[in-house]
Design a protein around this motif. Structure first.
Motif, PDB file in Angstrom:
ATOM      1  N   SER A   1       0.804  -1.231   0.000  1.00 21.15           N
ATOM      2  CA  SER A   1       0.000   0.000   0.000  1.00 21.15           C
ATOM      3  C   SER A   1       0.836   1.280   0.000  1.00 21.15           C
TER       4      SER A   1
ATOM      5  N   GLY B   1      -7.856  -4.534  -2.793  1.00 21.03           N
ATOM      6  CA  GLY B   1      -8.087  -3.181  -3.317  1.00 21.03           C
ATOM      7  C   GLY B   1      -6.959  -2.718  -4.218  1.00 21.03           C
TER       8      GLY B   1
ATOM      9  N   ASP C   1      -6.430   0.956  -4.642  1.00 21.98           N
ATOM     10  CA  ASP C   1      -6.565   2.409  -4.594  1.00 21.98           C
ATOM     11  C   ASP C   1      -5.250   3.167  -4.741  1.00 21.98           C
TER      12      ASP C   1
ATOM     13  N   PRO D   1      -7.285 -10.294  -3.633  1.00 18.28           N
ATOM     14  CA  PRO D   1      -8.406  -9.711  -2.879  1.00 18.28           C
ATOM     15  C   PRO D   1      -8.870 -10.454  -1.634  1.00 18.28           C
TER      16      PRO D   1
ATOM     17  N   PRO E   1     -14.178   0.406   0.488  1.00 16.88           N
ATOM     18  CA  PRO E   1     -12.993   0.791  -0.284  1.00 16.88           C
ATOM     19  C   PRO E   1     -12.837   2.307  -0.241  1.00 16.88           C
TER      20      PRO E   1
ATOM     21  N   THR F   1     -12.931   5.480  -2.149  1.00 13.93           N
ATOM     22  CA  THR F   1     -13.364   6.031  -3.446  1.00 13.93           C
ATOM     23  C   THR F   1     -13.736   7.492  -3.178  1.00 13.93           C
TER      24      THR F   1
ATOM     25  N   ARG G   1      -9.391   1.882   5.214  1.00 13.61           N
ATOM     26  CA  ARG G   1      -8.595   2.795   4.410  1.00 13.61           C
ATOM     27  C   ARG G   1      -8.524   4.159   5.078  1.00 13.61           C
TER      28      ARG G   1
END
Ligand code: MLT
Length: 311
Positions: free
Chosen positions: A51, A75, A77, A95, A204, A206, A232
């Motif tokens: 990450s 994820g 992101d 995942p 998630p 977003t 997150r």
């Protein structure tokens, strides 16, 4: 003949290296350091990240030979998937690799919040014996509100049921019947905020979910409520959380993820009732092994020009 270069941009398990095998030239870089990452990407045909590495348009443009970005985790992101697609770069992740670990850390934060485990530990090691200052509450018959009843949220529900908690959930994509199967009762977001003693978010990141819990939502919560975020950074607005703790709008928080990582000295850190961990949700032996091996297998297939099955 030279071997394809596979760039490891973050710490991955030894099992990942074993699963990659000997067909590649393995190079290492610090993906969080752009000055190292960008030049290191130049020769890479695959890059393995977690990450802390931002694979944005600039990084993808710097990686002229790149065929696959592999994120060893849930994820995507920190990957600009659109730029990757435009550049013909495949993006894979793992995942389900760390869902149990993330759910277990969530349960740990809930227990730590209820029983003041972190501040009591700090205080005793500092030479103080303060039994009454750290009186906690039982989880028995308390209400746990789960925002997002997906893979991780449902594992949390299943586990916290064992404490005889009442589980309510908000998830626009889950039917009432499915929620019931997981032992949760579906409610609106506002109702969840109003009635829950513990609120944990599993969404998630977003544009829609960023700052999903902010000043307005803290006002609805009980002043005895605890909020947990192992999902997150930024789903809970960090400044609003600081204000909510300053003003006594909630009782405490358990936070594992941050808008900017590594996180340092955020205003809410000053509260004893906020327990923080440095993005440890997926940091277990088991999750790291599963995530690393899954993406290593995908990288092998992708670089051999074979079909990579959906994880
Ligand atoms: C994940 O998204 O699966 C984790 O955040 C990965 C990590 O721990 O780096």
């Amino acid at each position: 003949m030279s071997k394809p270069v596979v760039l490891i941009a973050e710490e991955l398990s030894p099992a990942t290296m074993d699963a990659l095998g000997t067909d590649f030239e393995i190079r290492h870089t610090d993906g969080a350091d752009r000055d190292q990452l960008l030049p290191a990407l130049a020769d890479a045909e695959a890059v393995l990240i977690r990450s802390a590495t931002l694979m944005d348009a600039e990084a993808i443009a710097a990686a002229k030979n790149l065929k696959v970005i592999a994120r060893a985790g849930v994820g995507l992101d920190n990957v600009d998937t659109q730029s990757a697609t435009e550049a013909g770069v495949m993006v894979v992740n793992a995942p389900t690799s760390n869902i149990i670990s993330a759910a277990e850390l969530t349960c740990g934060h809930i227990l730590a919040a209820a029983r003041n485990i972190a501040p009591a530990n700090e205080s005793l090691k500092a030479g103080q014996w303060k039994r009454s200052a750290y009186k906690g509450i039982e989880l028995y018959e308390k209400t746990l509100g789960i925002i997002g009843l997906g893979r991780i949220g449902s594992l949390v529900a299943e586990r916290m049921k064992a404490f005889d908690m009442n589980i309510v959930a908000y998830d626009p994509y889950v039917t009432a019947a499915r929620a019931q199967k997981m032992g949760a009762h579906l409610v609106s977001l506002d109702e969840l905020l109003e009635i829950s003693d513990f609120i944990t978010i599993h969404m998630p990141r977003t544009p829609e979910t960023l700052g999903m819990l902010s000043d307005e939502q803290f006002k609805i919560m009980k002043d005895s409520a605890y909020v947990i975020n192992v999902a997150r950074g930024g789903l809970i607005d960090e400044e609003a959380l600081g204000r909510a703790l300053d003003d006594g709008l909630i009782a405490g928080a358990g936070i594992d993820v941050f808008v900017k990582e590594p996180a340092k000295d955020l205003p809410f850190f000053k509260h004893d009732s906020a327990t923080v961990t440095p993005h440890l949700g997926a940091s277990t032996e088991e999750a790291q092994e599963k995530a690393g091996v899954a993406v290593a297998k995908s990288v092998r297939l992708a670089l051999a020009g074979e079909l990579v099955p959906d994880a």
